[in-house]
Design a protein around this motif. Structure first.
Motif, mmCIF file in Angstrom:
data_model
loop_
_atom_site.group_PDB
_atom_site.id
_atom_site.type_symbol
_atom_site.label_atom_id
_atom_site.label_comp_id
_atom_site.label_asym_id
_atom_site.label_seq_id
_atom_site.Cartn_x
_atom_site.Cartn_y
_atom_site.Cartn_z
ATOM 1 N N HIS A 9 -4.935 2.119 -5.005
ATOM 2 C CA HIS A 9 -5.451 1.430 -6.184
ATOM 3 C C HIS A 9 -6.043 0.078 -5.799
ATOM 4 O O HIS A 9 -5.529 -0.611 -4.911
ATOM 5 C CB HIS A 9 -4.341 1.211 -7.222
ATOM 6 C CG HIS A 9 -3.865 2.486 -7.845
ATOM 7 N ND1 HIS A 9 -4.652 3.264 -8.656
ATOM 8 C CD2 HIS A 9 -2.668 3.118 -7.750
ATOM 9 C CE1 HIS A 9 -3.969 4.326 -9.052
ATOM 10 N NE2 HIS A 9 -2.757 4.264 -8.514
ATOM 11 N N ARG A 20 5.368 -5.346 -5.845
ATOM 12 C CA ARG A 20 4.557 -5.221 -4.632
ATOM 13 C C ARG A 20 3.106 -5.615 -4.901
ATOM 14 O O ARG A 20 2.445 -6.201 -4.046
ATOM 15 C CB ARG A 20 4.608 -3.780 -4.126
ATOM 16 C CG ARG A 20 5.981 -3.315 -3.708
ATOM 17 C CD ARG A 20 6.423 -3.964 -2.407
ATOM 18 N NE ARG A 20 7.656 -3.355 -1.918
ATOM 19 C CZ ARG A 20 8.210 -3.616 -0.753
ATOM 20 N NH1 ARG A 20 7.632 -4.491 0.045
ATOM 21 N NH2 ARG A 20 9.338 -3.035 -0.392
ATOM 22 N N TRP A 21 2.616 -5.240 -6.063
ATOM 23 C CA TRP A 21 1.243 -5.587 -6.450
ATOM 24 C C TRP A 21 1.056 -7.100 -6.504
ATOM 25 O O TRP A 21 0.078 -7.633 -5.984
ATOM 26 C CB TRP A 21 0.939 -4.956 -7.802
ATOM 27 C CG TRP A 21 -0.337 -5.425 -8.441
ATOM 28 C CD1 TRP A 21 -1.607 -5.048 -8.122
ATOM 29 C CD2 TRP A 21 -0.450 -6.365 -9.510
ATOM 30 N NE1 TRP A 21 -2.520 -5.692 -8.934
ATOM 31 C CE2 TRP A 21 -1.834 -6.505 -9.792
ATOM 32 C CE3 TRP A 21 0.469 -7.084 -10.260
ATOM 33 C CZ2 TRP A 21 -2.313 -7.354 -10.791
ATOM 34 C CZ3 TRP A 21 -0.007 -7.918 -11.267
ATOM 35 C CH2 TRP A 21 -1.382 -8.050 -11.503
ATOM 36 N N ILE A 26 1.947 1.344 -3.907
ATOM 37 C CA ILE A 26 0.953 1.471 -4.980
ATOM 38 C C ILE A 26 -0.259 2.302 -4.576
ATOM 39 O O ILE A 26 -1.130 2.592 -5.404
ATOM 40 C CB ILE A 26 0.487 0.092 -5.476
ATOM 41 C CG1 ILE A 26 -0.309 -0.642 -4.394
ATOM 42 C CG2 ILE A 26 1.672 -0.747 -5.920
ATOM 43 C CD1 ILE A 26 -0.823 -1.994 -4.848
ATOM 44 N N LEU A 29 3.083 2.040 -12.835
ATOM 45 C CA LEU A 29 3.806 2.747 -11.778
ATOM 46 C C LEU A 29 5.265 2.323 -11.684
ATOM 47 O O LEU A 29 6.036 2.917 -10.919
ATOM 48 C CB LEU A 29 3.115 2.517 -10.432
ATOM 49 C CG LEU A 29 1.666 3.008 -10.315
ATOM 50 C CD1 LEU A 29 1.086 2.639 -8.957
ATOM 51 C CD2 LEU A 29 1.600 4.514 -10.531
ATOM 52 N N ALA A 32 6.482 -1.245 -8.073
ATOM 53 C CA ALA A 32 5.042 -1.308 -7.835
ATOM 54 C C ALA A 32 4.470 -2.619 -8.344
ATOM 55 O O ALA A 32 3.600 -3.222 -7.699
ATOM 56 C CB ALA A 32 4.351 -0.131 -8.512
ATOM 57 N N HIS A 63 0.832 -1.214 0.000
ATOM 58 C CA HIS A 63 0.000 0.000 0.000
ATOM 59 C C HIS A 63 0.863 1.261 0.000
ATOM 60 O O HIS A 63 0.510 2.287 -0.612
ATOM 61 C CB HIS A 63 -0.923 -0.008 1.218
ATOM 62 C CG HIS A 63 -1.821 1.182 1.292
ATOM 63 N ND1 HIS A 63 -1.633 2.205 2.197
ATOM 64 C CD2 HIS A 63 -2.914 1.528 0.543
ATOM 65 C CE1 HIS A 63 -2.573 3.118 2.028
ATOM 66 N NE2 HIS A 63 -3.358 2.735 1.040
ATOM 67 N N VAL A 81 -1.652 -0.150 -12.101
ATOM 68 C CA VAL A 81 -0.560 -0.403 -11.160
ATOM 69 C C VAL A 81 0.745 -0.689 -11.890
ATOM 70 O O VAL A 81 1.810 -0.189 -11.500
ATOM 71 C CB VAL A 81 -0.915 -1.581 -10.225
ATOM 72 C CG1 VAL A 81 0.282 -1.953 -9.364
ATOM 73 C CG2 VAL A 81 -2.108 -1.229 -9.359
#
Length: 263
Positions: free
Chosen positions: A135, A153-154, A132, A146, A150, A129, A143
């Motif tokens: 979202h 992490r997503w 990103i 980014l 990102a 969080h 995402v």
């Protein structure tokens, strides 16, 4: 498949997913239950088989009531019915009862393992969080634009969210089996200790990502904290109702410069 079988399966799957081992008494009970579920100790016996055995006794001038074969066949039919499935089903449920008893005795340990894994997955969501933002995890195209960090992490957040859903499912399954907590408790409170404002912001069925986006921390409840959370939420609602009820009187006092009367 019975509900008990399904609930046990959900807990086993969750522990596989988090890479943990259930307490030894539970794994022993599960092994025993698997053995009993596949046992077939009682053959199916028909009335014709029993009649043939009795006929053999009569023709050989033997008492069928004391004949070993007649007794074996009659006992088998009494226990297993015509198909033998009566005992097979009974053994399966007997095994499940052993598993439930073991889980009830070690519910705190099971919850502890689930909580530890949930906390780690929650930290993954919190870290994601921070990168990103707010979202939705379904907005892959947005995402991924980014940047690579990102994107990483997503992907981690999506895996963590999936894991948390399995953990939460196991929590509900364990509650159903052992009654350590009510299964009607607010779902969001299972995942985090939320105040009333945050709870109403995210909704009672909020998933872990929505909770993290609201600024809360994932902290899976146990038998004690789930009751404390529910009670605290109830107390906050009651206090708000009191404030709402007192609002006109307080406004009147302010307008007219009337102070509260001390008891």
């Amino acid at each position: 498949m019975s509900l008990t079988t399904a609930h046990i399966g959900m807990i086993r799957q969750a522990f596989t997913a988090i890479g943990a081992t259930l307490p030894k008494p539970v794994t022993t009970a599960l092994t025993d239950a698997d053995k009993l579920a596949h046992a077939n100790p009682i053959p199916s016996v028909t009335g014709e088989q029993i009649a043939d055995a009795i006929a053999a006794c009569i023709l050989e001038d033997r008492d069928p009531l004391t004949d070993d074969e007649v007794q074996r066949l009659v006992t088998a039919q009494a226990l297993g019915g015509v198909t033998g499935r009566n005992v097979t089903y009974g053994l399966g449920t007997a095994g499940e009862r052993r598993v439930v008893a073991a889980m009830r005795a070690h519910a705190d340990t099971i919850l502890g393992a689930l909580s530890k894994a949930a906390r780690t997955a929650g930290e993954t969501l919190t870290d994601a969080h921070a990168i990103i933002g707010d979202h939705d995890l379904g907005e892959s195209e947005v995402v991924l634009k980014l940047g690579p960090e990102a994107a990483r992490r997503w992907a981690e957040a999506r895996d963590a969210l999936t894991l948390l859903r399995k953990i939460d499912g196991a929590w509900v399954a364990l509650a159903n089996l052992t009654r350590f907590a009510s299964t009607t408790v607010e779902p969001a409170l299972r995942l985090a200790d939320l105040n009333l404002a945050t709870f109403e912001k995210v909704g009672r069925k909020a998933d872990a990502w929505a909770i993290v986006r609201a600024g809360a921390v994932i902290d899976l409840a146990d038998a004690t904290t789930i009751r404390e959370r529910s009670q605290r939420l109830s107390d906050e609602r009651e206090a708000r109702q009191v404030r709402i009820a007192d609002a006109p009187r307080e406004a009147f006092r302010r307008v007219h410069g009337i102070g509260k009367v001390l008891a």
